[in-house]
Scaffold this motif. Structure first.
Motif, PDB file in Angstrom:
ATOM      1  N   MET A   1     -16.782   2.634   6.012  1.00  0.00           N
ATOM      2  CA  MET A   1     -17.363   1.390   6.514  1.00  0.00           C
ATOM      3  C   MET A   1     -17.700   1.501   7.997  1.00  0.00           C
ATOM      4  O   MET A   1     -18.739   1.010   8.442  1.00  0.00           O
ATOM      5  N   LEU A   2     -16.825   2.141   8.777  1.00  0.00           N
ATOM      6  CA  LEU A   2     -17.105   2.318  10.200  1.00  0.00           C
ATOM      7  C   LEU A   2     -18.326   3.195  10.410  1.00  0.00           C
ATOM      8  O   LEU A   2     -19.159   2.920  11.292  1.00  0.00           O
ATOM      9  N   ASP A   3     -18.461   4.252   9.621  1.00  0.00           N
ATOM     10  CA  ASP A   3     -19.618   5.133   9.760  1.00  0.00           C
ATOM     11  C   ASP A   3     -20.911   4.381   9.465  1.00  0.00           C
ATOM     12  O   ASP A   3     -21.917   4.548  10.162  1.00  0.00           O
ATOM     13  N   LEU A   4     -20.897   3.559   8.429  1.00  0.00           N
ATOM     14  CA  LEU A   4     -22.084   2.770   8.094  1.00  0.00           C
ATOM     15  C   LEU A   4     -22.411   1.790   9.213  1.00  0.00           C
ATOM     16  O   LEU A   4     -23.586   1.597   9.568  1.00  0.00           O
ATOM     17  N   ALA A   5     -21.370   1.184   9.791  1.00  0.00           N
ATOM     18  CA  ALA A   5     -21.603   0.237  10.888  1.00  0.00           C
ATOM     19  C   ALA A   5     -22.210   0.947  12.096  1.00  0.00           C
ATOM     20  O   ALA A   5     -23.145   0.425  12.724  1.00  0.00           O
ATOM     21  N   LEU A   6     -21.701   2.137  12.425  1.00  0.00           N
ATOM     22  CA  LEU A   6     -22.275   2.893  13.534  1.00  0.00           C
ATOM     23  C   LEU A   6     -23.720   3.287  13.260  1.00  0.00           C
ATOM     24  O   LEU A   6     -24.563   3.274  14.171  1.00  0.00           O
ATOM     25  N   ALA A   7     -24.008   3.636  12.010  1.00  0.00           N
ATOM     26  CA  ALA A   7     -25.381   4.005  11.653  1.00  0.00           C
ATOM     27  C   ALA A   7     -26.322   2.820  11.841  1.00  0.00           C
ATOM     28  O   ALA A   7     -27.417   2.951  12.418  1.00  0.00           O
ATOM     29  N   VAL A   8     -25.898   1.664  11.379  1.00  0.00           N
ATOM     30  CA  VAL A   8     -26.736   0.460  11.521  1.00  0.00           C
ATOM     31  C   VAL A   8     -26.918   0.097  12.987  1.00  0.00           C
ATOM     32  O   VAL A   8     -28.032  -0.231  13.436  1.00  0.00           O
ATOM     33  N   ILE A   9     -25.836   0.158  13.769  1.00  0.00           N
ATOM     34  CA  ILE A   9     -25.921  -0.165  15.196  1.00  0.00           C
ATOM     35  C   ILE A   9     -26.846   0.809  15.915  1.00  0.00           C
ATOM     36  O   ILE A   9     -27.620   0.413  16.801  1.00  0.00           O
ATOM     37  N   THR A  10     -26.793   2.088  15.537  1.00  0.00           N
ATOM     38  CA  THR A  10     -27.672   3.082  16.167  1.00  0.00           C
ATOM     39  C   THR A  10     -29.136   2.785  15.870  1.00  0.00           C
ATOM     40  O   THR A  10     -29.991   2.827  16.777  1.00  0.00           O
ATOM     41  N   VAL A  11     -29.444   2.488  14.621  1.00  0.00           N
ATOM     42  CA  VAL A  11     -30.828   2.180  14.258  1.00  0.00           C
ATOM     43  C   VAL A  11     -31.319   0.955  15.032  1.00  0.00           C
ATOM     44  O   VAL A  11     -32.398   0.973  15.661  1.00  0.00           O
ATOM     45  N   ILE A  12     -30.531  -0.096  15.019  1.00  0.00           N
ATOM     46  CA  ILE A  12     -30.946  -1.330  15.715  1.00  0.00           C
ATOM     47  C   ILE A  12     -31.005  -1.095  17.223  1.00  0.00           C
ATOM     48  O   ILE A  12     -31.933  -1.561  17.911  1.00  0.00           O
ATOM     49  N   GLY A  13     -30.012  -0.355  17.759  1.00  0.00           N
ATOM     50  CA  GLY A  13     -29.973  -0.135  19.196  1.00  0.00           C
ATOM     51  C   GLY A  13     -31.152   0.664  19.711  1.00  0.00           C
ATOM     52  O   GLY A  13     -31.719   0.350  20.763  1.00  0.00           O
ATOM     53  N   VAL A  14     -31.548   1.724  18.991  1.00  0.00           N
ATOM     54  CA  VAL A  14     -32.671   2.547  19.439  1.00  0.00           C
ATOM     55  C   VAL A  14     -33.969   1.736  19.401  1.00  0.00           C
ATOM     56  O   VAL A  14     -34.778   1.760  20.353  1.00  0.00           O
ATOM     57  N   VAL A  15     -34.188   1.003  18.331  1.00  0.00           N
ATOM     58  CA  VAL A  15     -35.430   0.226  18.200  1.00  0.00           C
ATOM     59  C   VAL A  15     -35.494  -0.866  19.260  1.00  0.00           C
ATOM     60  O   VAL A  15     -36.500  -1.024  19.965  1.00  0.00           O
ATOM     61  N   THR A  16     -34.404  -1.628  19.389  1.00  0.00           N
ATOM     62  CA  THR A  16     -34.414  -2.724  20.366  1.00  0.00           C
ATOM     63  C   THR A  16     -34.426  -2.186  21.793  1.00  0.00           C
ATOM     64  O   THR A  16     -34.959  -2.838  22.707  1.00  0.00           O
ATOM     65  N   GLY A  17     -33.826  -0.998  22.016  1.00  0.00           N
ATOM     66  CA  GLY A  17     -33.857  -0.420  23.347  1.00  0.00           C
ATOM     67  C   GLY A  17     -35.259  -0.092  23.802  1.00  0.00           C
ATOM     68  O   GLY A  17     -35.625  -0.344  24.951  1.00  0.00           O
ATOM     69  N   ILE A  18     -36.032   0.456  22.899  1.00  0.00           N
ATOM     70  CA  ILE A  18     -37.427   0.765  23.228  1.00  0.00           C
ATOM     71  C   ILE A  18     -38.204  -0.519  23.485  1.00  0.00           C
ATOM     72  O   ILE A  18     -38.987  -0.629  24.447  1.00  0.00           O
ATOM     73  N   MET A  19     -37.984  -1.519  22.650  1.00  0.00           N
ATOM     74  CA  MET A  19     -38.709  -2.782  22.825  1.00  0.00           C
ATOM     75  C   MET A  19     -38.296  -3.469  24.120  1.00  0.00           C
ATOM     76  O   MET A  19     -39.125  -4.048  24.822  1.00  0.00           O
ATOM     77  N   ALA A  20     -36.995  -3.389  24.476  1.00  0.00           N
ATOM     78  CA  ALA A  20     -36.534  -4.033  25.702  1.00  0.00           C
ATOM     79  C   ALA A  20     -37.054  -3.320  26.940  1.00  0.00           C
ATOM     80  O   ALA A  20     -37.231  -3.933  27.990  1.00  0.00           O
ATOM     81  N   ALA A  21     -37.301  -2.001  26.824  1.00  0.00           N
ATOM     82  CA  ALA A  21     -37.815  -1.241  27.966  1.00  0.00           C
ATOM     83  C   ALA A  21     -39.286  -1.508  28.217  1.00  0.00           C
ATOM     84  O   ALA A  21     -39.854  -1.026  29.209  1.00  0.00           O
ATOM     85  N   GLU A  22     -39.917  -2.235  27.311  1.00  0.00           N
ATOM     86  CA  GLU A  22     -41.327  -2.607  27.439  1.00  0.00           C
ATOM     87  C   GLU A  22     -42.225  -1.391  27.571  1.00  0.00           C
ATOM     88  O   GLU A  22     -43.186  -1.383  28.335  1.00  0.00           O
ATOM     89  N   LEU A  23     -41.885  -0.332  26.837  1.00  0.00           N
ATOM     90  CA  LEU A  23     -42.774   0.822  26.805  1.00  0.00           C
ATOM     91  C   LEU A  23     -43.970   0.504  25.926  1.00  0.00           C
ATOM     92  O   LEU A  23     -43.879  -0.237  24.955  1.00  0.00           O
ATOM     93  N   ARG A  24     -45.057   1.090  26.267  1.00  0.00           N
ATOM     94  CA  ARG A  24     -46.281   0.850  25.484  1.00  0.00           C
ATOM     95  C   ARG A  24     -46.242   1.715  24.231  1.00  0.00           C
ATOM     96  O   ARG A  24     -46.931   2.714  24.107  1.00  0.00           O
ATOM     97  N   GLN A  25     -45.376   1.294  23.350  1.00  0.00           N
ATOM     98  CA  GLN A  25     -45.167   2.089  22.137  1.00  0.00           C
ATOM     99  C   GLN A  25     -44.727   1.153  21.029  1.00  0.00           C
ATOM    100  O   GLN A  25     -43.838   0.327  21.222  1.00  0.00           O
ATOM    101  N   SER A  26     -45.370   1.248  19.910  1.00  0.00           N
ATOM    102  CA  SER A  26     -44.979   0.431  18.762  1.00  0.00           C
ATOM    103  C   SER A  26     -43.735   1.027  18.116  1.00  0.00           C
ATOM    104  O   SER A  26     -43.651   2.241  17.924  1.00  0.00           O
ATOM    105  N   PRO A  27     -42.725   0.200  17.796  1.00  0.00           N
ATOM    106  CA  PRO A  27     -41.516   0.732  17.143  1.00  0.00           C
ATOM    107  C   PRO A  27     -41.819   1.455  15.853  1.00  0.00           C
ATOM    108  O   PRO A  27     -41.055   2.319  15.424  1.00  0.00           O
ATOM    109  N   TRP A  28     -42.930   1.091  15.208  1.00  0.00           N
ATOM    110  CA  TRP A  28     -43.230   1.682  13.906  1.00  0.00           C
ATOM    111  C   TRP A  28     -44.015   2.990  14.014  1.00  0.00           C
ATOM    112  O   TRP A  28     -44.248   3.664  13.017  1.00  0.00           O
TER     113      TRP A  28
END
Length: 361
Positions: A1-28
């Motif tokens: 369960m902890l591994d799955l939680a870390l995996a989900v947090i990593t996915v969300i963190g990387v995507v939101t980190g890019i969006m928060a940095a306002e880079l001219r890059q689509s998350p998709w």
């Protein structure tokens, strides 16, 4: 369960980190795929933490070189760095991180010429993050080792306590058996002197029966000591008090047993203590008191069990604390009970009160 939680947090963190940095890059356009890969490999971090770290770093390089990802170099693989830092390979983890930071500094050399504060923010920020991840891994690994040592220490302590308890059981069995057998042998010897072979045979038969029961108990206890020090040992119970009384009667002591209350509600630990207290008290009576009669009174109350063993033997001014009395005090004290021993010219009395409410079964 902890591994799955870390995996989900990593996915969300990387995507939101890019969006928060306002880079001219689509998350998709590549960020999501990169984040998903980092999250998936984290599911293997417990079995292959270094492999997961190397795969995460390789993915970071690949997505940077293909311009599918334009974020940082260390922070997307934070969970992988932490997991690897918890292993004995922590020095390699630190070396890999420093090498990756060095490459990042070279990769961002154009920013250094144009904007030094931005360059320092990138490189030093991720350097501090790397140091924090390695330090956290070291602390976590040290805490895990400490917990393991604590569990081992507790296991050794429990094993030592169990061996001590079993040694007391052996003492009680041997002392009681020798007392009863000794009395019966004296009876047999006197009967032979009086040319009464029937009485001698009866005495020897009783001694043999007591000896056989004791040998069976000792074999069980020694088997526990040899095979599994922490395993359960065979224990007497209140139902066998009658056999104990019969053994004392067979040794020539007039013993009466007075039980009041319901013994079925007494947990196992107090029940064993009651049995051993009665056994030790009767053994002392047979061996030392020169008594002819004894009375055993046991009261089963809702919150405690009271035990009283009184004989009519010779008392003494000073009571010697041998293994028997020490064992009784240890048993009663372990259960938060009280024990008193009184010796008078009119006899010897042992009294104990043992709480039963909340006792372990």
């Amino acid at each position: 369960m902890l591994d799955l939680a870390l995996a989900v947090i990593t996915v969300i963190g990387v995507v939101t980190g890019i969006m928060a940095a306002e880079l001219r890059q689509s998350p998709w356009s590549g960020t999501f795929q990169f984040a998903l890969f980092l999250g998936v490999v984290l599911l293997l971090r417990r079995r292959w933490p270094m492999v997961v770290l190397l795969l995460s770093i390789a993915a970071t390089f690949v997505f940077h070189f293909t311009s599918l990802f334009q974020g940082g170099w260390i922070w997307p693989a934070s969970a992988a760095y932490f997991s690897a830092a918890c292993t004995p390979w922590v020095r390699w983890v630190a070396a890999i991180g420093v090498a990756q930071l060095g490459y990042e500094a070279v990769y961002l050399r154009e920013i250094l010429a144009e904007n030094v504060p931005r360059f320092l923010t990138h490189v030093l920020g991720e350097g501090l993050l790397l140091a924090a991840l390695v330090a956290a891994g070291l602390v976590y690994a040290a805490a895990a080792r400490w917990r393991e040592r604590l569990r081992e220490s507790e296991g050794r302590t429990r094993a030592a306590e169990e061996r001590l308890r079993l040694s007391r059981e052996v003492h009680d069995i041997v002392a009681h058996t020798l007392a009863v057998v000794g009395v019966q042998l004296n009876v047999a010897a006197d009967a032979l002197d009086e040319e009464d072979p029937a009485e001698a045979a009866d005495a020897l038969r009783v001694a043999k029966d007591v000896r056989n029961r004791a040998m069976a108990d000792l074999r069980s206890l020694i088997g526990v000591l040899r095979d599994d020090p922490g395993g359960p040992a065979p224990q007497p119970d209140l139902a066998t008090l009658g056999d104990l009384i019969e053994n004392a009667r067979a040794a020539g002591l007039r013993v009466t047993l007075d039980e009041r209350g319901d013994p079925s509600n007494v947990p196992a630990a107090p029940a064993v203590a009651v049995y051993r207290i009665v056994q030790e008290a009767l053994t002392n009576t047979l061996k030392h008191a020169n008594a002819t009669a004894a009375e055993v009174r046991v009261g089963y109350g809702p919150r405690s069990v009271t035990v009283e063993v009184e004989d009519d033997g010779r008392g003494c001014a000073r009571i010697a604390e041998g293994h028997g009395l020490t064992g009784m005090r240890g048993r009663v004290g372990a259960l938060n009970g009280t024990l008193s021993v009184e010796s008078t010219p009119g006899g010897f009395t042992v009294r104990a009160e043992i709480p039963v409410a909340g006792s372990l079964t």
